[in-house]
Design an enzyme around this catalytic site. Structure first.
Site, PDB file in Angstrom:
ATOM      1  N   LYS A  37      31.021  35.850  37.653  1.00  0.00           N
ATOM      2  CA  LYS A  37      30.949  34.982  38.841  1.00  0.00           C
ATOM      3  C   LYS A  37      30.856  35.807  40.127  1.00  0.00           C
ATOM      4  CE  LYS A  37      34.775  32.616  38.579  1.00  0.00           C
ATOM      5  NZ  LYS A  37      35.455  33.157  37.419  1.00  0.00           N
ATOM      6  N   ARG A 112      40.846  24.189  41.620  1.00  0.00           N
ATOM      7  CA  ARG A 112      41.496  24.696  40.401  1.00  0.00           C
ATOM      8  C   ARG A 112      42.177  23.554  39.644  1.00  0.00           C
ATOM      9  NH1 ARG A 112      41.608  30.269  41.500  1.00  0.00           N
ATOM     10  NH2 ARG A 112      43.245  31.461  40.553  1.00  0.00           N
ATOM     11  N   ARG A 161      36.546  47.325  30.331  1.00  0.00           N
ATOM     12  CA  ARG A 161      36.432  47.751  31.735  1.00  0.00           C
ATOM     13  C   ARG A 161      37.374  48.930  32.022  1.00  0.00           C
ATOM     14  NH1 ARG A 161      35.923  42.935  35.883  1.00  0.00           N
ATOM     15  NH2 ARG A 161      38.124  42.569  35.536  1.00  0.00           N
ATOM     16  N   ARG A 194      42.686  48.516  34.466  1.00  0.00           N
ATOM     17  CA  ARG A 194      43.409  47.687  35.444  1.00  0.00           C
ATOM     18  C   ARG A 194      44.533  46.929  34.745  1.00  0.00           C
ATOM     19  NH1 ARG A 194      39.415  43.724  38.631  1.00  0.00           N
ATOM     20  NH2 ARG A 194      40.869  42.253  37.725  1.00  0.00           N
ATOM     21  N   ARG A 205      45.117  35.165  30.764  1.00  0.00           N
ATOM     22  CA  ARG A 205      44.179  34.721  31.806  1.00  0.00           C
ATOM     23  C   ARG A 205      43.159  33.742  31.229  1.00  0.00           C
ATOM     24  NH1 ARG A 205      41.815  40.126  33.905  1.00  0.00           N
ATOM     25  NH2 ARG A 205      40.595  38.877  35.338  1.00  0.00           N
TER      26      ARG A 205
HETATM   27  P1  AMP Z   1      42.612  34.391  42.290  1.00  0.00           P
HETATM   28  O1  AMP Z   1      42.364  35.611  43.127  1.00  0.00           O
HETATM   29  O2  AMP Z   1      41.556  33.337  42.464  1.00  0.00           O
HETATM   30  O3  AMP Z   1      42.849  34.725  40.828  1.00  0.00           O
HETATM   31  O4  AMP Z   1      43.967  33.721  42.841  1.00  0.00           O
HETATM   32  C1  AMP Z   1      45.171  34.424  42.862  1.00  0.00           C
HETATM   33  C2  AMP Z   1      46.326  33.444  42.913  1.00  0.00           C
HETATM   34  O5  AMP Z   1      46.244  32.634  44.090  1.00  0.00           O
HETATM   35  C3  AMP Z   1      46.360  32.437  41.769  1.00  0.00           C
HETATM   36  O6  AMP Z   1      46.996  32.967  40.627  1.00  0.00           O
HETATM   37  C4  AMP Z   1      47.150  31.309  42.381  1.00  0.00           C
HETATM   38  O7  AMP Z   1      48.535  31.608  42.420  1.00  0.00           O
HETATM   39  C5  AMP Z   1      46.654  31.302  43.808  1.00  0.00           C
HETATM   40  N1  AMP Z   1      45.482  30.418  43.970  1.00  0.00           N
HETATM   41  C6  AMP Z   1      44.191  30.775  44.216  1.00  0.00           C
HETATM   42  N2  AMP Z   1      43.391  29.707  44.314  1.00  0.00           N
HETATM   43  C7  AMP Z   1      44.180  28.631  44.125  1.00  0.00           C
HETATM   44  C8  AMP Z   1      43.949  27.219  44.087  1.00  0.00           C
HETATM   45  N3  AMP Z   1      42.714  26.699  44.250  1.00  0.00           N
HETATM   46  N4  AMP Z   1      45.014  26.402  43.864  1.00  0.00           N
HETATM   47  C9  AMP Z   1      46.249  26.900  43.696  1.00  0.00           C
HETATM   48  N5  AMP Z   1      46.551  28.209  43.710  1.00  0.00           N
HETATM   49  C10 AMP Z   1      45.525  29.082  43.907  1.00  0.00           C
END
Ligand code: AMP
Length: 256
Positions: A37, A112, A161, A194, A205
């Site tokens: 993505k 999400r 990776r 990582r 994940r």
């Molecule tokens: P990401 O970098 O997209 O993996 O986001 C890191 C963290 O931010 C996630 O594990 C959530 O805790 C929070 N987060 C990001 N986007 C959202 C969302 N749309 N709704 C709720 N929590 C979010």
């Protein structure tokens, strides 16, 4: 290819001059970690000159600046849970009010939850385009693209990776190995994995993605708005298909 992309001159960066002024609209990019993505989002940004809005990045920025939102979100994020819908929705609403999002934007990490998807529909319909200059726009619904990759291939991509702790260069033991096993070609440092690419974390994940993001895709699918792309191909082929879909959607939104 990688260098071309860094300069914004990859085979897909050009497009037509009109691509950087036409209405593109909201784009929601869904897909599991490792589906590519990030790569595809950068190509969309380069070609159509619309911003990529990552809720994870916005939240991390709030945490770093110790804003009230950041203080509420910090502990939740550290546990790996989702921040509450109202907090994230308010943050997204603020970001979308900025001028650079007028012609369109790519949402990355949002929605999400199904609740966030419903909120987004309402916001786009009543709180966003209606009050802006896009009076000629016929449709405000987002184009939703999900990039699918075979589960075993995803695991292979993520577990393979490696990165150089010194210069940051990324390798993949299966598809893009270093010349000498586990050693950086550029500076000779020992390559590292990582933390969140370790096998047990990867399982978690991918499981979280299945649990939380599948229902969002199903929500859009029920409305016949989900466009599924086969990500088990060369990145260029995937990009081509995404661009075609964006252009088709953009023309329909402009009523052409
Ligand atoms: P990401 O970098 O997209 O993996 O986001 C890191 C963290 O931010 C996630 O594990 C959530 O805790 C929070 N987060 C990001 N986007 C959202 C969302 N749309 N709704 C709720 N929590 C979010």
């Amino acid at each position: 290819m990688a260098n071309q992309e860094l300069c914004g001159k990859g085979p897909h960066a050009e497009g037509t001059p009109g691509d950087s002024s036409r209405y593109i609209g909201p784009i929601v990019l869904l897909g599991p970690p490792g589906a590519g993505k990030g790569t595809q989002a950068k190509r969309i940004v380069a070609r159509f000159k619309i911003p990529q809005i990552s809720t994870g990045d916005l939240l991390r920025d709030n945490v770093a600046r110790h804003t009230p939102l950041g203080m509420q979100a910090k502990a939740v994020m550290e546990r790996g849970d989702l921040v509450s819908d109202d907090l994230v929705e308010e943050m997204v609403a603020e970001r979308l009010k900025q001028d650079d999002a007028q012609r369109g934007f790519i949402l990355d990490g949002f929605p999400r939850t199904v609740e966030q998807a419903i909120w987004l529909d309402g916001f786009l319909k009543h709180g966003f385009f209606d009050n802006r200059k896009q009076q000629n726009v016929k449709a405000t619904a987002p184009i939703v693209i999900r990039v699918d990759v075979d589960y075993n291939r995803l695991k292979l991509r993520l577990t393979g990776r490696r990165s150089c702790p010194t210069c940051g260069r990324i390798y993949n033991v299966h598809s893009q190995p270093a010349s000498v096993d586990e050693v950086c070609d550029v500076d000779g440092s020992k390559l590292v994995i990582r933390d969140d690419d370790r096998e047990e974390v990867i399982q978690e994940r991918l499981a979280t993605y299945e649990r939380l993001t599948r229902p969002v895709a199903d929500y859009y699918d029920r409305q016949r708005r989900l466009y599924v792309i086969n990500g088990d191909r060369q990145p260029d082929q995937v990009t081509e298909e995404i661009f075609q879909e964006i252009l088709r959607h953009s023309a329909a939104a402009e009523g052409r």
